[in-house]
Design a protein around this motif. Sequence first.
Motif, PDB file in Angstrom:
ATOM      1  N   LEU A 152       0.815  -1.215   0.000  1.00  0.00           N
ATOM      2  CA  LEU A 152       0.000   0.000   0.000  1.00  0.00           C
ATOM      3  C   LEU A 152       0.852   1.269   0.000  1.00  0.00           C
ATOM      4  CD1 LEU A 152      -2.759  -1.093   2.541  1.00  0.00           C
ATOM      5  CD2 LEU A 152      -3.046  -0.767   0.073  1.00  0.00           C
ATOM      6  N   ALA A 153       2.122   1.151   0.366  1.00  0.00           N
ATOM      7  CA  ALA A 153       2.999   2.318   0.418  1.00  0.00           C
ATOM      8  C   ALA A 153       3.230   2.929  -0.958  1.00  0.00           C
ATOM      9  CB  ALA A 153       4.346   1.935   1.045  1.00  0.00           C
ATOM     10  N   ARG A 164      -9.176   3.431   1.379  1.00  0.00           N
ATOM     11  CA  ARG A 164      -9.705   3.289   2.741  1.00  0.00           C
ATOM     12  C   ARG A 164     -11.237   3.303   2.724  1.00  0.00           C
ATOM     13  NH1 ARG A 164      -6.388   4.578   7.336  1.00  0.00           N
ATOM     14  NH2 ARG A 164      -4.240   5.082   6.771  1.00  0.00           N
ATOM     15  N   VAL A 165     -11.807   4.198   1.916  1.00  0.00           N
ATOM     16  CA  VAL A 165     -13.267   4.266   1.835  1.00  0.00           C
ATOM     17  C   VAL A 165     -13.811   3.088   1.041  1.00  0.00           C
ATOM     18  CG1 VAL A 165     -15.227   5.705   1.180  1.00  0.00           C
ATOM     19  CG2 VAL A 165     -13.122   6.779   1.974  1.00  0.00           C
ATOM     20  N   SER A 191      -9.097   2.361 -10.691  1.00  0.00           N
ATOM     21  CA  SER A 191      -8.416   1.602 -11.746  1.00  0.00           C
ATOM     22  C   SER A 191      -6.903   1.651 -11.567  1.00  0.00           C
ATOM     23  CB  SER A 191      -8.787   2.149 -13.126  1.00  0.00           C
ATOM     24  OG  SER A 191     -10.160   1.965 -13.384  1.00  0.00           O
ATOM     25  N   ARG A 192      -6.379   2.842 -11.265  1.00  0.00           N
ATOM     26  CA  ARG A 192      -4.931   2.987 -11.096  1.00  0.00           C
ATOM     27  C   ARG A 192      -4.422   2.241  -9.876  1.00  0.00           C
ATOM     28  NH1 ARG A 192      -5.737   8.371 -12.969  1.00  0.00           N
ATOM     29  NH2 ARG A 192      -5.873   9.141 -10.836  1.00  0.00           N
ATOM     30  N   LEU A 193      -5.161   2.342  -8.763  1.00  0.00           N
ATOM     31  CA  LEU A 193      -4.649   1.700  -7.555  1.00  0.00           C
ATOM     32  C   LEU A 193      -4.740   0.174  -7.655  1.00  0.00           C
ATOM     33  CD1 LEU A 193      -7.050   0.674  -5.331  1.00  0.00           C
ATOM     34  CD2 LEU A 193      -7.406   3.129  -5.194  1.00  0.00           C
ATOM     35  N   LEU A 194      -5.753  -0.348  -8.339  1.00  0.00           N
ATOM     36  CA  LEU A 194      -5.828  -1.795  -8.543  1.00  0.00           C
ATOM     37  C   LEU A 194      -4.632  -2.266  -9.356  1.00  0.00           C
ATOM     38  CD1 LEU A 194      -9.623  -2.468  -9.347  1.00  0.00           C
ATOM     39  CD2 LEU A 194      -8.440  -2.712  -7.166  1.00  0.00           C
ATOM     40  N   ALA A 195      -4.275  -1.497 -10.395  1.00  0.00           N
ATOM     41  CA  ALA A 195      -3.130  -1.857 -11.230  1.00  0.00           C
ATOM     42  C   ALA A 195      -1.832  -1.776 -10.427  1.00  0.00           C
ATOM     43  CB  ALA A 195      -3.062  -0.937 -12.448  1.00  0.00           C
ATOM     44  N   LYS A 196      -1.673  -0.733  -9.628  1.00  0.00           N
ATOM     45  CA  LYS A 196      -0.470  -0.569  -8.811  1.00  0.00           C
ATOM     46  C   LYS A 196      -0.292  -1.728  -7.835  1.00  0.00           C
ATOM     47  CE  LYS A 196       0.382   4.436  -8.461  1.00  0.00           C
ATOM     48  NZ  LYS A 196       0.450   5.558  -7.499  1.00  0.00           N
ATOM     49  N   LEU A 197      -1.399  -2.136  -7.223  1.00  0.00           N
ATOM     50  CA  LEU A 197      -1.346  -3.176  -6.190  1.00  0.00           C
ATOM     51  C   LEU A 197      -1.311  -4.582  -6.781  1.00  0.00           C
ATOM     52  CD1 LEU A 197      -3.927  -1.662  -3.685  1.00  0.00           C
ATOM     53  CD2 LEU A 197      -1.432  -1.632  -3.497  1.00  0.00           C
ATOM     54  N   GLY A 198      -1.613  -4.703  -8.077  1.00  0.00           N
ATOM     55  CA  GLY A 198      -1.601  -6.014  -8.709  1.00  0.00           C
ATOM     56  C   GLY A 198      -2.719  -6.911  -8.223  1.00  0.00           C
ATOM     57  N   VAL A 199      -3.885  -6.316  -7.934  1.00  0.00           N
ATOM     58  CA  VAL A 199      -5.042  -7.089  -7.488  1.00  0.00           C
ATOM     59  C   VAL A 199      -6.097  -7.091  -8.583  1.00  0.00           C
ATOM     60  CG1 VAL A 199      -4.635  -6.724  -5.034  1.00  0.00           C
ATOM     61  CG2 VAL A 199      -6.022  -5.082  -6.298  1.00  0.00           C
ATOM     62  N   ALA A 200      -6.929  -8.128  -8.585  1.00  0.00           N
ATOM     63  CA  ALA A 200      -7.880  -8.315  -9.678  1.00  0.00           C
ATOM     64  C   ALA A 200      -9.133  -7.462  -9.536  1.00  0.00           C
ATOM     65  CB  ALA A 200      -8.267  -9.790  -9.787  1.00  0.00           C
ATOM     66  N   ASN A 201      -9.520  -7.140  -8.294  1.00  0.00           N
ATOM     67  CA  ASN A 201     -10.786  -6.439  -8.112  1.00  0.00           C
ATOM     68  C   ASN A 201     -10.813  -5.702  -6.768  1.00  0.00           C
ATOM     69  OD1 ASN A 201     -11.611  -8.394  -6.049  1.00  0.00           O
ATOM     70  ND2 ASN A 201     -11.905  -9.809  -7.769  1.00  0.00           N
ATOM     71  N   ARG A 202     -11.924  -5.031  -6.532  1.00  0.00           N
ATOM     72  CA  ARG A 202     -12.081  -4.208  -5.335  1.00  0.00           C
ATOM     73  C   ARG A 202     -12.088  -5.051  -4.056  1.00  0.00           C
ATOM     74  NH1 ARG A 202     -15.075   0.739  -7.221  1.00  0.00           N
ATOM     75  NH2 ARG A 202     -16.047   0.931  -5.169  1.00  0.00           N
ATOM     76  N   VAL A 203     -12.599  -6.264  -4.147  1.00  0.00           N
ATOM     77  CA  VAL A 203     -12.642  -7.132  -2.967  1.00  0.00           C
ATOM     78  C   VAL A 203     -11.224  -7.439  -2.489  1.00  0.00           C
ATOM     79  CG1 VAL A 203     -13.355  -9.367  -2.073  1.00  0.00           C
ATOM     80  CG2 VAL A 203     -14.833  -8.148  -3.662  1.00  0.00           C
ATOM     81  N   GLN A 204     -10.343  -7.798  -3.429  1.00  0.00           N
ATOM     82  CA  GLN A 204      -8.966  -8.099  -3.053  1.00  0.00           C
ATOM     83  C   GLN A 204      -8.266  -6.858  -2.503  1.00  0.00           C
ATOM     84  OE1 GLN A 204      -7.315  -9.849  -6.626  1.00  0.00           O
ATOM     85  NE2 GLN A 204      -8.049 -11.881  -6.086  1.00  0.00           N
ATOM     86  N   ALA A 206      -9.773  -4.461  -0.829  1.00  0.00           N
ATOM     87  CA  ALA A 206     -10.306  -4.274   0.520  1.00  0.00           C
ATOM     88  C   ALA A 206      -9.639  -5.219   1.511  1.00  0.00           C
ATOM     89  CB  ALA A 206     -11.818  -4.501   0.515  1.00  0.00           C
ATOM     90  N   ILE A 207      -9.419  -6.452   1.095  1.00  0.00           N
ATOM     91  CA  ILE A 207      -8.744  -7.420   1.979  1.00  0.00           C
ATOM     92  C   ILE A 207      -7.339  -6.948   2.300  1.00  0.00           C
ATOM     93  CG2 ILE A 207      -7.807  -9.763   2.098  1.00  0.00           C
ATOM     94  CD1 ILE A 207     -10.248 -10.688   0.516  1.00  0.00           C
ATOM     95  N   LEU A 208      -6.661  -6.381   1.314  1.00  0.00           N
ATOM     96  CA  LEU A 208      -5.302  -5.877   1.524  1.00  0.00           C
ATOM     97  C   LEU A 208      -5.307  -4.770   2.582  1.00  0.00           C
ATOM     98  CD1 LEU A 208      -2.507  -6.478   0.315  1.00  0.00           C
ATOM     99  CD2 LEU A 208      -2.902  -4.615  -1.297  1.00  0.00           C
ATOM    100  N   VAL A 209      -6.308  -3.890   2.514  1.00  0.00           N
ATOM    101  CA  VAL A 209      -6.433  -2.808   3.508  1.00  0.00           C
ATOM    102  C   VAL A 209      -6.629  -3.390   4.900  1.00  0.00           C
ATOM    103  CG1 VAL A 209      -7.878  -0.892   4.280  1.00  0.00           C
ATOM    104  CG2 VAL A 209      -7.301  -1.106   1.862  1.00  0.00           C
ATOM    105  N   HIS A 210      -7.463  -4.409   5.013  1.00  0.00           N
ATOM    106  CA  HIS A 210      -7.727  -5.000   6.320  1.00  0.00           C
ATOM    107  C   HIS A 210      -6.531  -5.796   6.829  1.00  0.00           C
ATOM    108  CE1 HIS A 210     -11.672  -3.433   6.096  1.00  0.00           C
ATOM    109  NE2 HIS A 210     -12.046  -4.212   5.090  1.00  0.00           N
ATOM    110  N   ASP A 211      -5.798  -6.455   5.905  1.00  0.00           N
ATOM    111  CA  ASP A 211      -4.575  -7.147   6.318  1.00  0.00           C
ATOM    112  C   ASP A 211      -3.568  -6.158   6.885  1.00  0.00           C
ATOM    113  OD1 ASP A 211      -5.410  -9.660   5.614  1.00  0.00           O
ATOM    114  OD2 ASP A 211      -4.343  -9.756   3.705  1.00  0.00           O
TER     115      ASP A 211
END
Length: 215
Positions: A152-153, A164-165, A191-204, A206-211
Motif C-alpha cells: 500500500l505504500a 480506505r473508503v 483503476s490505477r490503484l488496482l493496477a499498482k497493487l496487482g489485485v484483480a478487483n475491489r474485494v482483493q 479491501a482485503i489488503l487494507v484490512h490485512d
Amino acid sequence: MIRVLVVDDEALVRSGLRMILEAAGDMVVVGEARDGDEAVAATTRLRPQVVLMDVRMPGTDGLAAAARVLTAPEAPKLIMLTTFDLDEYVHEALRLGAVGFLLKDTPPRELAAAVRTVATGQAMLSPTVIKRLITSFADRAPSRAESARNRLASLTAREEDVIRVLARGLSNAEIGRELGLAEATVKAHVSRLLAKLGVANRVQAAILVHDADLG
C-alpha cells in the motif's frame, strides 16, 4: 439477460435459487451443478456471466472449483454462497478472485441485486461482509500485515484516501460524495490503484487494507 450458473450439492437449494433469480426478470439460470467438478465443466460449456457457488460441497468443494474457474479464459464473476457467518474458506476464495459472498438466507431482492452488481464488473462487498471478514481474521499474522502495508505504500495520498473508503464497501458514487470527488475521478483512481497493487478487483483491494490494519 444475465446468464447465471447455480452450484450447490442440495437440489432444493438449487431450485430455490433458480426461482428467485428467474423471477427477477433480467436474468436466466443457464445451468446447475452439484459439485466443483460439475461446476468447472458447466462453466466451460455454458459460459455463464455469473456463478453462484456453494463453499462446502462433498468431493471437489467450492474453493477448489473457484481456483479452476477463475483462472480460465473469459472467467465468469464468482459469488460464493455459505450458511456460515464466518467461514474460513471465504477469505481464500476472495483472494482467488471471487467478487463476494452471500449467506444462503440472503433476502431474494438482495440476491438478485448482488448478481446484477457483479455482472456489471463491480465487486459485491457489503459493510456487513467486511465486518465479518475483519472479525474472522483479526489474528492476522504480523508478516502478512507488514507485506500488505509495504504494498500500500506505493499509493499516493489521494489513492490511499480512496482505498480506505472503498474497503468499507462503498460504491464509486458514495466514495465520491464522501471525498468530494466526481464519480469519474473516483473510477480513475480505483483503476490505477488496482493496477499498482496487482489485485484483480475491489474485494482483493479491501482485503489488503484490512490485512494492513488500515480499514
